[in-house]
Design an enzyme around this catalytic site. Structure first.
Site, mmCIF file in Angstrom:
data_model
loop_
_atom_site.group_PDB
_atom_site.id
_atom_site.type_symbol
_atom_site.label_atom_id
_atom_site.label_comp_id
_atom_site.label_asym_id
_atom_site.label_seq_id
_atom_site.Cartn_x
_atom_site.Cartn_y
_atom_site.Cartn_z
ATOM 1 N N ASP A 94 0.797 -1.230 0.000
ATOM 2 C CA ASP A 94 0.000 0.000 0.000
ATOM 3 C C ASP A 94 0.830 1.282 0.000
ATOM 4 O OD1 ASP A 94 1.046 -0.051 2.545
ATOM 5 O OD2 ASP A 94 -0.866 -0.054 3.597
ATOM 6 N N HIS A 95 2.136 1.189 0.288
ATOM 7 C CA HIS A 95 2.947 2.392 0.451
ATOM 8 C C HIS A 95 3.658 2.851 -0.823
ATOM 9 C CE1 HIS A 95 2.251 2.361 4.708
ATOM 10 N NE2 HIS A 95 3.245 3.184 4.985
ATOM 11 N N ASP A 159 3.651 -0.916 11.384
ATOM 12 C CA ASP A 159 3.164 0.401 10.999
ATOM 13 C C ASP A 159 2.536 1.012 12.241
ATOM 14 O OD1 ASP A 159 2.292 2.024 8.216
ATOM 15 O OD2 ASP A 159 1.022 2.416 9.957
ATOM 16 N N ARG A 447 -1.876 12.416 10.336
ATOM 17 C CA ARG A 447 -0.589 12.990 10.725
ATOM 18 C C ARG A 447 -0.277 14.169 9.811
ATOM 19 N NH1 ARG A 447 3.207 8.238 11.962
ATOM 20 N NH2 ARG A 447 2.027 8.282 13.895
ATOM 21 N N SER A 642 5.949 7.683 12.721
ATOM 22 C CA SER A 642 5.865 6.361 12.107
ATOM 23 C C SER A 642 6.790 5.352 12.774
ATOM 24 C CB SER A 642 6.211 6.450 10.618
ATOM 25 O OG SER A 642 5.289 7.262 9.932
ATOM 26 N N ARG A 644 8.770 3.323 11.435
ATOM 27 C CA ARG A 644 9.860 2.915 10.542
ATOM 28 C C ARG A 644 11.188 2.679 11.270
ATOM 29 N NH1 ARG A 644 9.259 8.596 7.396
ATOM 30 N NH2 ARG A 644 7.158 7.768 7.464
#
Length: 752
Positions: A94-95, A159, A447, A642, A644
């Site tokens: 999806d990213h 995520d 965000r 995030s 990440r």
């Protein structure tokens, strides 16, 4: 399609007995959070965990990963020696879909440009028995809510908005990839037993107010770090008036207040959603153990005795909110917003309006947005700025196309984007403004940090509900309040919008469309995963070096970050997403968004070897080549945003030894620990001011590194003077072993 039913059946069968044991240990009424945590302990607790202090091991029911984070997580898992994941796991693409011209063209471009990555993720998912959701299938959190989330379950996801599943009473936590690797490898997942914040909801929303306004209000109360180390548990009669997907919206944005996760108790709205999404069997099972899926009655009756903090919200008097710019906790009541725009000199003209995303793309969300658009069509109004719609999943897209909401939104000027994250995560190619141009956008996302959506620091991004976004798009400016202001159409007619309404679930059921799910094959163990050594997108991982066994000396200050330094500042997304599977290439973005406190310049620092000023990654590489270790100095809530883990892996890869700050965001602190880099905090936050650009630092006490024992930072100033300050840490015994081994993965491989 019903996933994991036998697993869920087993969990529900065992839950009452596990809960009886937990009650015997606690000997008091329990919150819903406690019920799920206790019934998911990796082994039964022998002592009552202390909230906010005791490290505890859990056994989550499943793992979910999106394509940007899955690359690094699966590269790590591939080196663990395991043949299959220990728990059900999925990957969602999806990213890596850039929003530019529209759904069809954008998806085709992504499938071409990122074919190497998608093929890698598909093949490695197949090899390890992981379910694969193709590009265009939808955003991970919406797909999980529609297919995998279940009341009383526990999952982790790579995520930060994984808590979306709390809308279905699931305890779902956003983590870094290394945590996911542990769970996929069958290793217990470690978490400091959280504090519990109760949000007591009474009354019922009305008018323009929606579920989004609940969390926008809570964000204003708790701020971006007020939920750190805590789980937010919503309860009360008001909770039952909110739809399942509305609850998901609220839990989704709990990430913006630093919460470990958020969740709601099980109720009939969740049962209705399970049945509407083809999971009636799960609802039937949940209905048999409802007492396990809600807080005890005594907790609801006297919440102050059982929660660490209680927030009271009367939904009947709750007003719509708009939050921003530059921080999701900067909350404005709609009635105050127009004055705030003028007073703060925010750009008043609305340049783009955007609805959808994982936070607000449910059927109900789009229904309410379309009800405002219907009024626009009736009175001859159109959006006065570009308007985009991002469906959260293929199931949502197919259903709202069938039922007409998409065509209604297109009729007022809407552009439908792919079922993907798109502008919400910076995957947006704008053509209407230049870099640095001041402008305002309004989104229904979650965000809104500087540069988050379009990489432009001049963009003032505001967050609201989808219906408010549509109303503002019709006005074309921010000094508008649909509750009291009017609009004028081309014929000079004055129009007053009425509050939106919409069906919670589609009367004709959901249309799955082209679902996009690919199950692993029966002979998945025969699948080969090949990474081209010349690839610029993918790179096999080399283990990080273990600790030398000594104190760390002659460390340089790479950068002293000033103000907010989120994971978007440490490892920006946008154009860099394509390198998420190549650690060396993506490290060229490290800290490029950080503000240098010594010169108030973004992403550039002094190279103490040459005396010049260069990009931060360039200086880090120079220090690494010269054998010089370095540290980063930061302020409050360092690494918020995030999940990440690249924001932790990049400093480790480029020679970083420690990150020393006033305070950390939870996920980032854990990610740093997992990668073998020291995550330390100033005992006295004022000592941040003592660190000078040309200092040489020593971190002492590592030979006796132990839980609860501070370390010492020796600051050698260029003028020959020396200072010592104390550094706190939250490392426990296992985490100290990760540090000594060089990373948690090294430690895992050593002990398999």
């Amino acid at each position: 399609m019903l996933f994991d039913f036998e697993t869920i059946k087993k969990i529900y069968h065992e839950m009452p007995e596990k809960l009886r044991a937990a009650r015997a240990l606690n000997n008091r009424p329990m919150t819903l959070t406690e019920k799920i945590l206790y019934t998911h302990a990796a082994s039964p607790f022998k002592e009552i965990p202390v909230r906010g202090k005791t490290y505890t091991d859990f056994a989550p029911d499943r793992v979910a990963m999106q394509d940007a984070t899955a690359q690094m997580a699966l590269l790590q898992f591939a080196s663990s020696g395991k043949n299959k994941t220990a728990v059900p796991t999925t990957v969602h693409c999806d990213h890596l879909i850039l929003a530019e011209t529209g759904a069809k063209e954008d998806l085709e471009r992504a499938n071409h440009d990122s074919k190497e990555v998608f093929d890698f993720l598909h093949s490695i998912s197949n090899k390890f028995g992981i379910g694969f959701w193709k590009p265009g299938a939808g955003i991970i959190h919406q797909v999980v809510l529609e297919n995998y989330a279940f009341p009383g379950g526990m999952m982790i996801g790579t995520d930060s908005h994984t808590p979306n599943a709390g809308g279905l009473a699931m305890l779902a936590v956003g983590v870094g990839g290394a945590d996911a690797v542990d769970v996929m490898a069958g290793i217990p997942w470690e978490l400091k037993f959280p504090k519990i914040i109760g949000v007591h909801l009474t009354g019922k929303m009305q008018g323009w107010t929606s579920a989004k306004d609940v969390i926008l209000h809570v964000a204003g109360i708790l701020t971006v770090k007020g939920g750190t180390g805590a789980i937010i548990e919503y309860f009360g009669d008001g909770a039952q008036t909110i739809s399942c997907t509305g609850k998901g919206t609220i839990c989704n944005m709990g990430a913006e207040i630093g919460a470990t996760t958020s969740l709601f108790p099980y109720d009939s709205r969740m049962s209705d959603y399970l049945r509407a999404t083809g999971r009636a069997e799960v609802a039937n099972l949940a209905n048999k153990i409802t007492d396990c899926l809600v807080p005890d009655k005594e907790v609801v009756k006297d919440p102050y005795a059982f929660y660490d903090q209680v927030i009271e919200i009367d939904l009947s008097s709750l007003e719509p909110y708009i939050n921003g710019p530059y921080s999701p906790d900067r909350a404005w009541k709609l009635s105050d917003f127009a004055d705030a725009v003028i007073k703060n000199e925010f750009p008043e003209k609305l340049s783009v309006a955007l609805i959808g995303s994982c936070t607000n793309s449910s059927y109900e969300d789009i229904e309410r947005a379309a009800s405002v658009a219907k009024q626009a069509i009736k009175y001859g109004l159109k959006a006065k700025c570009p308007l985009t719609i991002t469906p959260g999943s293929e199931q949502i897209r197919a259903t709202i196309q069938r039922d007409g909401q998409l065509s209604i939104l297109e009729s007022i000027g809407g552009l439908v984007l792919a079922n993907a994250c798109g502008p919400c995560i910076g995957q947006w190619k704008r053509h209407d403004v230049n870099f640095g141009d001041k402008n305002s956008i309004l989104t229904s996302y979650n965000r809104n940090f500087s540069g988050r959506n379009d990489a432009n620091p001049g963009t003032h991004s505001f967050v609201a509900s989808p219906e408010i976004v549509i109303a503002f798009s019709l006005a074309g400016h921010l000094a508008f309040n649909p509750m009291k202001d009017t609009l004028t159409n081309d014929k000079g007619q004055v129009v007053k919008l009425v509050p939106p309404h919409g069906e919670e679930l589609p009367k004709n059921g959901f249309d799955q469309g082209d679902l996009g799910y690919v199950p692993p094959s029966e002979d998945s163990h025969q699948t080969s995963v090949i990474v081209d050594p010349k690839s610029t997108r993918l790179q096999l991982l080399e283990p990080f070096k273990p600790w030398e066994g000594t104190d760390l000396e002659n460390l340089r200050v790479l950068v002293k970050a000033q103000g907010k330094c989120t994971t978007d500042h440490i490892s920006p997304a946008g154009k860099w997403l394509k390198f998420r599977g190549h650690l060396d290439n993506i490290s060229d973005n490290m800290l490029t968004g950080a503000v240098n406190a010594y010169r108030e310049e973004i992403g550039r620092v002094s190279n103490l070897l040459t005396g010049g000023v260069e990009a931060i990654p360039s200086v880090a590489r120079a220090y690494k080549k010269a054998g010089i270790g370095w540290v980063v100095i930061g302020e409050e809530n360092y690494g918020e945003g995030s999940s990440r883990e690249h924001a932790a892996m990049e400093p480790r890869h480029l020679g970083g030894r420690a990150i020393i700050v006033k305070s950390f965001a939870r996920i980032h602190e854990t990610n740093l620990k997992k990668q073998g880099i020291l995550a330390l905090t100033f005992k006295d936050p004022a000592n941040y001011d003592k660190i000078k650009e040309d200092d040489v630092l020593t971190i002492k006490g590592l030979k006796t590194f132990a839980h609860g024992v501070p370390l010492t930072l020796v600051i050698h100033h260029a003028d020959g003077t020396e200072e010592q300050v104390m550094l706190n840490h939250t490392y426990n015994h296992s985490q100290i072993e990760w540090f000594k081994a060089g990373s948690a993965l090294n430690y895992l491989n050593r002990n398999i």
